[in-house]
Scaffold this motif. Structure first.
Motif, mmCIF file in Angstrom:
data_model
loop_
_atom_site.group_PDB
_atom_site.id
_atom_site.type_symbol
_atom_site.label_atom_id
_atom_site.label_comp_id
_atom_site.label_asym_id
_atom_site.label_seq_id
_atom_site.Cartn_x
_atom_site.Cartn_y
_atom_site.Cartn_z
ATOM 1 N N VAL A 21 0.841 -1.196 0.000
ATOM 2 C CA VAL A 21 0.000 0.000 0.000
ATOM 3 C C VAL A 21 0.879 1.250 0.000
ATOM 4 O O VAL A 21 0.641 2.204 -0.735
ATOM 5 N N ALA A 22 1.948 1.216 0.827
ATOM 6 C CA ALA A 22 2.838 2.380 0.895
ATOM 7 C C ALA A 22 3.454 2.661 -0.471
ATOM 8 O O ALA A 22 3.598 3.817 -0.870
ATOM 9 N N PHE A 23 3.806 1.601 -1.202
ATOM 10 C CA PHE A 23 4.403 1.808 -2.527
ATOM 11 C C PHE A 23 3.367 2.291 -3.534
ATOM 12 O O PHE A 23 3.661 3.121 -4.391
ATOM 13 N N ALA A 24 2.145 1.746 -3.424
ATOM 14 C CA ALA A 24 1.098 2.153 -4.356
ATOM 15 C C ALA A 24 0.782 3.634 -4.190
ATOM 16 O O ALA A 24 0.533 4.345 -5.161
ATOM 17 N N TYR A 25 0.813 4.114 -2.964
ATOM 18 C CA TYR A 25 0.516 5.521 -2.706
ATOM 19 C C TYR A 25 1.811 6.309 -2.497
ATOM 20 O O TYR A 25 1.899 7.150 -1.613
ATOM 21 N N GLY A 116 3.928 -3.641 8.774
ATOM 22 C CA GLY A 116 4.057 -3.645 7.320
ATOM 23 C C GLY A 116 4.063 -2.236 6.752
ATOM 24 O O GLY A 116 4.875 -1.910 5.878
ATOM 25 N N ALA A 117 3.162 -1.394 7.254
ATOM 26 C CA ALA A 117 3.090 -0.015 6.769
ATOM 27 C C ALA A 117 4.401 0.705 7.037
ATOM 28 O O ALA A 117 4.920 1.431 6.172
ATOM 29 N N THR A 118 4.953 0.498 8.226
ATOM 30 C CA THR A 118 6.222 1.143 8.562
ATOM 31 C C THR A 118 7.334 0.643 7.641
ATOM 32 O O THR A 118 8.149 1.429 7.146
#
Lengths: 270, 266
Positions: A21-25, A116-118
């Motif tokens: 998600v972090a990479f997608a955004y 995961g987000a971190t």
């Protein structure tokens, strides 16, 4: 413990999804980092003007102060509590039911997703380090021992941030208004954590307030260990102990709140 | 005249709509106060420890800070909805402004009211009033008129910037991240004496991008600090005019970019 171990692959999978998600955004992530870099630039400008050529104030040299603030603001990016937004969104969209029937404890899922987000944001933060060096200042840790103790303290700080994020996320079970609370929390962490003004420059009354709040454990304590302002085994142990105390206290509160939140969901289902 | 009354009615309807969500309203206002309050608490702690900032006292910095907050709130009266423009362009919701007999830009800006402006206004006025006591200005009618014009001019510069960035939505379908960044640039550089940021940024924010005209130059005029400015004193007094030039340019750019709108294709 065995049960947790057997669930590990599932947790890793969940964490991996959040990483993507972090990479997608990435546009949003980079935008957020630019805002942090601007803040670092502002802090350097204001503090340089405040020092007005003085070599030090209360024994703190200007470059060391800027290093403190630069590192403090960068590490706050890693501790951004995505759980606040996540839990609220799942409740709004009605997907929380799906989360609850998954064969994984709900709180465990949330922790995996925060990690995961971190992990997803980490490469971007690493990329921004050279810019942070130019906009602000960065110096190596005071010693090898300080570096080790800093990493331990950073990890504890991360657990504290995650627990607070979880608590704010759980508020959404009652109000569905946790977004605003999350934003207010970010400003409170910046200010009372010491990411704008190190706590030793606070007026006495404000300092007492900051000492009683958990926010100092997220910025002031780890970064002070890094710069060597907190050094010596006894002082470092006391600092880490305070962080451990907050983890225990917040974990107990989060558990109690979660038990109640869970009951509300049961009522809705019935 | 009808254009004005129509826009006003639309704006009031937007306000009534937003106010229906009372908890939201409350939390958003507290959020705005927390954001601005954090920034001000920072500068207050620094100045109460160090005395002054590039020759500006706590009262003078607070004067500038409060003035910029008021400008920011006024700018948001019509340009708050821009944060949602990219979404409306993507979904094709923007269609509806094209079929009604009022300028699409005016309709868009009056459809919804950003509640945070009330938090900014509250905080700004509070800081400004206290700062005014601290610096003890003697308000002449001329100074007061200049203040009102400067607020309007500053709001036009800030609003024009949002319109310019928002206009990117039609071509690139994205503008929100840049809008947030633009707001951050303003709240980073416009709230403090520009002298602290060094020569290059000072020059750029005076001559390339008129951020200095939003609050810094007007505050310098009112506080009698024009000697440190890079512009002629006369130009400093004309700061409000810069806003009019910028808004005129931005509206033209917006209308031109609007031609690139392709709707959502449904």
């Amino acid at each position: 413990m065995n049960a947790t171990a057997s669930r590990l692959p599932a947790y890793v999978k969940l964490a991996g999804l959040q990483m993507q998600v972090a990479f997608a955004y990435r546009g949003q992530v980079l935008g957020g980092l630019l805002v942090v870099l601007l803040r670092i630039l502002l802090l350097k400008a204001v503090w340089t003007a405040a020092y007005a050529g003085r070599s030090d104030a209360d024994g703190v040299a200007l470059p060391d102060l800027i290093t403190f603030l630069t590192l403090g603001n960068l590490q706050l990016v890693l501790m951004r509590p995505m759980l606040v937004w996540y839990v609220q969104r799942r409740i709004h969209e009605g997907l929380i039911g799906l989360d609850l029937v998954r064969p994984l404890p709900f709180l465990g899922q949330l922790f995996a997703q925060q990690v995961g987000a971190t992990a997803g944001v980490l490469p971007f933060v690493v990329l921004s380090v050279p810019f942070a060096f130019v906009f602000g200042n960065l110096a190596p840790p005071a010693s090898a021992g300080a570096a080790l103790a800093y990493l331990a303290s950073l990890l504890l700080a991360y657990v504290i941030a995650t627990l607070i994020g979880l608590l704010m996320g759980l508020v959404a079970f009652w109000t569905t208004q946790s977004l605003g609370i999350g934003v207010i929390y970010e400003f409170a962490t910046q200010f009372f954590g010491g990411a704008l003004v190190p706590l030793y420059f606070f007026p006495p009354l404000l300092r007492t307030v900051a000492d009683l709040l958990p926010f100092q454990t997220q910025v002031f304590i780890p970064v002070s260990i890094y710069t060597g302002a907190i050094s010596g085994p006894a002082d470092i142990a006391r600092a880490l102990g305070l962080q451990a105390f907050w983890i225990a206290a917040l974990a107990v509160i989060a558990w109690i709140v979660w038990q109640r939140a869970r009951r509300i969901v049961t009522v809705y289902r019935g | 005249m009808t254009r004005f009354t129509l826009s006003f009615d639309l704006w009031m309807a937007g306000l009534r709509g937003t106010l229906q969500y009372r908890t939201d309203t409350f939390i958003v206002i507290v959020m705005a106060l927390a954001f601005q309050g954090t920034g001000f608490a920072f500068i207050w702690v620094v100045l109460s420890r160090f005395g002054s900032l590039a020759g500006w006292t706590l009262g003078q910095v607070a004067f500038l800070y409060g003035l910029r907050l008021i400008v920011h709130a006024v700018a948001g009266v019509l340009t708050g909805p821009f944060f949602g423009l990219e979404q409306q362009v993507r979904t094709g919701e923007f269609d509806r402004y094209l079929v009604r007999p009022l300028s699409p830009l005016l309709q868009f800006m009056t459809q919804r009211v950003e509640i945070s402006i009330f938090g900014d206004l509250l905080g700004g006025i509070a800081i400004f009033v206290v700062a005014d006591q601290l610096v003890g200005l003697a308000w002449t009618p001329l100074a007061f008129a200049y203040l009102v014009l400067a607020i309007a001019g500053g709001a036009l510069v800030e609003g024009a910037t949002r319109i310019l960035i928002g206009a990117l939505s039609f071509r690139f379908l994205a503008s929100q991240s840049l809008l947030f960044l633009g707001d951050s640039v303003f709240s980073t550089f416009a709230n403090y004496p520009l002298t602290i940021f060094g020569g290059i940024l000072r020059f750029l924010f005076t001559f390339a991008f008129p951020l200095a005209f939003v609050a810094y130059i007007p505050a310098s005029v009112l506080l009698g600090r024009t000697a440190e400015l890079q512009v002629e004193p006369l130009l400093a007094y004309l700061a409000p005019v810069v806003g009019i030039i910028w808004i005129a340019a931005s509206v033209r750019v917006f209308d031109r970019e609007l031609r690139n709108y392709q709707s959502a294709g449904h």
